[in-house]
Design a protein around this motif. Sequence first.
Motif, short mmCIF file in Angstrom:
data_model
loop_
_atom_site.label_atom_id
_atom_site.label_comp_id
_atom_site.label_asym_id
_atom_site.label_seq_id
_atom_site.Cartn_x
_atom_site.Cartn_y
_atom_site.Cartn_z
N THR A 1 0.84 -1.21 0.00
CA THR A 1 0.00 0.00 0.00
C THR A 1 0.87 1.25 0.00
O THR A 1 0.62 2.21 -0.74
N SER B 1 2.55 1.81 -3.32
CA SER B 1 1.69 2.26 -4.41
C SER B 1 1.51 3.78 -4.40
O SER B 1 1.06 4.35 -5.38
N ALA C 1 -8.75 6.70 -13.82
CA ALA C 1 -9.27 6.77 -12.45
C ALA C 1 -8.74 5.63 -11.59
O ALA C 1 -8.58 5.77 -10.38
N LEU C 2 -8.41 4.49 -12.22
CA LEU C 2 -7.86 3.37 -11.44
C LEU C 2 -6.54 3.76 -10.79
O LEU C 2 -6.16 3.18 -9.78
N GLY C 3 -5.86 4.75 -11.37
CA GLY C 3 -4.62 5.23 -10.76
C GLY C 3 -4.83 5.82 -9.38
O GLY C 3 -3.89 5.95 -8.60
N GLN D 1 -6.58 4.46 -7.03
CA GLN D 1 -6.91 3.40 -6.05
C GLN D 1 -6.13 3.46 -4.73
O GLN D 1 -6.72 3.22 -3.69
N PRO D 2 -4.82 3.77 -4.76
CA PRO D 2 -4.12 3.81 -3.47
C PRO D 2 -4.71 4.82 -2.49
O PRO D 2 -4.47 4.73 -1.29
N THR E 1 -8.16 5.87 -2.50
CA THR E 1 -9.60 5.82 -2.29
C THR E 1 -9.96 4.86 -1.15
O THR E 1 -9.13 4.06 -0.72
N ASN E 2 -11.22 4.93 -0.73
CA ASN E 2 -11.68 4.07 0.37
C ASN E 2 -11.92 2.63 -0.11
O ASN E 2 -11.62 2.31 -1.26
N TRP E 3 -12.46 1.78 0.73
CA TRP E 3 -12.57 0.35 0.39
C TRP E 3 -13.46 0.08 -0.81
O TRP E 3 -13.35 -0.94 -1.47
N LEU E 4 -14.35 1.03 -1.12
CA LEU E 4 -15.23 0.85 -2.28
C LEU E 4 -14.66 1.55 -3.51
O LEU E 4 -15.21 1.44 -4.59
N GLY E 5 -13.58 2.27 -3.34
CA GLY E 5 -12.99 2.98 -4.46
C GLY E 5 -13.73 4.25 -4.83
O GLY E 5 -13.70 4.67 -5.98
N THR E 6 -14.40 4.88 -3.86
CA THR E 6 -15.15 6.10 -4.16
C THR E 6 -14.18 7.27 -4.41
O THR E 6 -13.25 7.47 -3.64
N LEU E 7 -14.42 8.01 -5.49
CA LEU E 7 -13.53 9.11 -5.83
C LEU E 7 -13.94 10.38 -5.08
O LEU E 7 -15.11 10.78 -5.12
N GLN F 1 -1.66 8.49 -10.37
CA GLN F 1 -1.30 7.77 -9.13
C GLN F 1 -0.47 8.67 -8.21
O GLN F 1 -0.28 8.36 -7.05
N SER G 1 0.83 -3.06 -8.53
CA SER G 1 1.44 -1.74 -8.38
C SER G 1 0.46 -0.74 -7.80
O SER G 1 0.86 0.34 -7.37
N LEU G 2 -0.83 -1.09 -7.79
CA LEU G 2 -1.82 -0.21 -7.18
C LEU G 2 -2.05 -0.57 -5.72
O LEU G 2 -2.97 -0.06 -5.09
N LYS H 1 -18.70 -1.84 -9.08
CA LYS H 1 -19.71 -1.31 -8.16
C LYS H 1 -21.08 -1.29 -8.86
O LYS H 1 -22.10 -1.50 -8.25
#
Lengths: 259, 343
Positions: free
Chosen positions: A78, A81, A104-106, A108-109, A111-117, A161, B236-237, B287
């Motif tokens: 973590t 990343s 947006a996947l960049g 991920q490090p 965001t919260n557990w759901l990946g909310t932006l 990222q 890497s993420l 989601k």
Amino acid sequence: MVKTEKNILSIADLSIGYGSKTIAQNINFDLEAGMLCGIVGINGIGKSTLLRTLGGFQAKLSGTILLNDEPLEKYTSTALSKELSVVLTEQPASKNLTVQELIALGRQPYTNWLGTLTQEDKQQIQTSLDSFLLNDLRNNKCHELSDGQLQRVLVARAMAQDTSLILLDEPTTHLDLYHKVQILKMLQALAHDKQKTILFTTHEIELAIQLCDRILILDGKNHPFGDPCQLIEEKHFDKLFPSEMVQFDAKTGSFKVNK
Amino acid sequence: MQGGRTYRFSFLLMVLALLCSWLLNISSGSVTIPFADMLSTLFGESPEIASWEYIIWDYRVPKAFTSILVGAGLALSGLLMQTLFRNPLAGPFVLGISSGASLGAALLLMGTSILAGYTSLSFLGDITLSIASSFGSFLVLLIVMIVAQRVKDTMALLIIGLMFGSITSAIVSVLAYFSSAEDLQRFNFWSFGSVGNLSINQLFLLGSIVAVGVLLSIVSIKSLNAFLLGENYARSLGVSLKKSRMTIIIATGLLAGGITAFAGPIAFVGLAVPHLTRQIFDTMEHKVLIPAVMLCGAILMLLCDTLAQLPNSASVLPINAITSLVGAPVVIWLLVRKRKMMF
């Protein structure tokens, strides 16, 4: 080895390889923030292996890798990343992602557990889209993009990222000259404007000489590292390839085929 | 990863469609019950004919809920596998997971009496059956996963999955050859697939298994999204590959294995529904996709079960045949239309 405080990456006496097979050893260099550095060398000399080792994808054999003065292996996945992002030669597994989704996947490090932006994440994504001229393509699917556009998307993802170090494995392969220059210029701008340290492997030695702040030559022996002009003066490029085939012309900074 | 669209309208439509297909499913059956009477019975009134109340509450409603659980769960397991194996053709059937469940069930239904000489299996409850087939699907899933680590080529992986399917069905054939007619018939009926024979307790158990599978999938949403880039990028993420892969596998095994245990091997729902769903919900965000494939799977399963229930007739076609008849053309249509299947 002189260690200044600004060093993002410090490599000392590094050996890389797989298990008992050493591919390259005695690699030493330091990179400060905002540096664009190219790794050059002939096929099979260990460019990708070095990049994979620095990216934490495979273990080093010996030596030290310091990222922000911390040993690389001390980082949790973590934490790493947030400090190191990569652009690999492999294509994204799903090309059904839109440009914006992929970038947006960049985030991920962060965001919260759901990946909310959050608002900040969205801001970063927008900046990445703008920096790599992707705003008009944001809702396009990746399979609709040209190679050059897709490469820009992948680099933009790494930028989103927001890490201090970005590693890229052959970002210019499969591109024409125009798009090679385009992507390298964008990397240069990213390094200089955002103070990112960028390290990439390439076969475009002539472009690397013109655009990089530093070059690492993997030659199987001393692995010279430094400013491109200085490396030319010290005639390091002359020994890069077997001289009966190609020769380096120091005046133009380019290679000539022996007829 | 929202991309500015929330799909609220599509979800609303899907929920309505689910409700309609649920009512349609309950209204059809061997005994004709007028729609108005059916509705009033559902709202708690006593119908004209007393047996209707029994038919609706004790048979049709549990069957409809079973269909929803089976469809939603299988579709979700298909989605998980397509993302995990980075392969648009992955699904509980293609990768041999359902065959694994069959093997587990066959070993239990036919193998125990051969090996141990038991003549009656009545003491082996449904829980044992579901454990056996879940175990079988886990086993195949693990083997496929190990092979997937070595074989990067997705085509090879699919062929290996098919081979596992052949191996397990061969073992099932051998078992069938040596087992008694009674056991064989029991297994055959199981393999036709059925959503109609579950008691309330079994329904509750199936519901719990599916719920755990769904929960594990929801926990995995972020890593599933990262897997869309490939494993190295996911790593890497900051995704812990081992942990998230294991979570997804357990979720898939529970869903595919548990459902196959109770409803028999039901083909094509896992493979086709995620692709159908992506025609409506044009996104890769899990989601959105997880609830969407579950809704879509539930609707499709309810409709297939309605078809299987021949109108005004006491015969029920094997549900497995119906889902194949519906699912296979869908996959062919998608392939022909898009030329290339994507996930």
